[in-house]
Design a protein around this motif. Sequence first.
Motif, short mmCIF file in Angstrom:
data_model
loop_
_atom_site.label_atom_id
_atom_site.label_comp_id
_atom_site.label_asym_id
_atom_site.label_seq_id
_atom_site.Cartn_x
_atom_site.Cartn_y
_atom_site.Cartn_z
N ARG A 1 1.05 -68.83 -12.09
CA ARG A 1 -0.06 -69.67 -12.55
C ARG A 1 -1.41 -69.16 -12.07
N LYS B 1 -4.83 -68.12 -17.71
CA LYS B 1 -6.14 -68.32 -18.33
C LYS B 1 -6.01 -69.49 -19.30
N THR B 2 -7.10 -70.22 -19.43
CA THR B 2 -7.13 -71.31 -20.41
C THR B 2 -7.95 -70.87 -21.61
N GLU C 1 -3.53 -73.75 -21.42
CA GLU C 1 -3.32 -72.94 -20.23
C GLU C 1 -2.15 -72.00 -20.48
N TRP D 1 1.70 -72.87 -20.17
CA TRP D 1 2.17 -73.39 -18.89
C TRP D 1 2.81 -74.76 -19.05
#
Length: 242
Positions: free
Chosen positions: A123, A127-128, A133, A167
């Motif tokens: 994590r 990157k978002t 995410e 994620w």
Amino acid sequence: MAIYVLVHGGGHGGWCYQRVARLLRAAGHEVYAPSLTGLGERSHLVSPQVDLDTHIRDITSLLHYEDLTDVILAGHSYGGMVITGVADRAAGQVRRLVYLDAANPEDGQSLADVAGDHINWTRQFGKTIDGTELVLWPETTDVGMWYGVTDPADVAWMNDRLTPHPWKCFEQPLVFTDEAAFRAIPQYHVVCTSTIATRDPGLIDQARAAGRLWDIDTGHDLMITEPQKVADALLEIAAGAA
């Protein structure tokens, strides 16, 4: 003839089963290797809504629309989360469950719970993008270390196809709806020698005692590094289920 549905793991797509699928089809069997939403050739469909439930629906929908029954359902890595959810929701269409060096969740567990520090470590490199995410970015993921693939040609082939993974899929818990039906489906485990020590010893001992354990001395992406041995295990499982 057996029907196989092969579910890939995090950051992969159906492409990772090309070698195994060819061997199974050459043996006369029907094989489906779909890519989950937001991954592989469906990476353009990634969105903030994609989660574990999305991927479970991907496969239950495949079973429904292709009218598949008596399926040998196999999942690799994160795919273990997905096939467990599918077996819970569509138990009547699944004949055998095969965990390919995969997560084995209990009710209420997420991949982050099952894999612990191993998956949570990724994590920090996430990157978002457009509200989603994403982790397991190919440029920050060492294929040799993370997936156990060292052949330069295979590494190049994978790096050209790996995609980042939402994620949300890894942190969403799996919630059973019919655990008894799931438990009634015979389960098989094809694991890598290097990961056996990290797995639930009770689960491994039970699988070994029942003749439902295959131990392959290779890296985590065993369907890429040892496709013949993986195909042989899947063929043995089909033969035992006949």
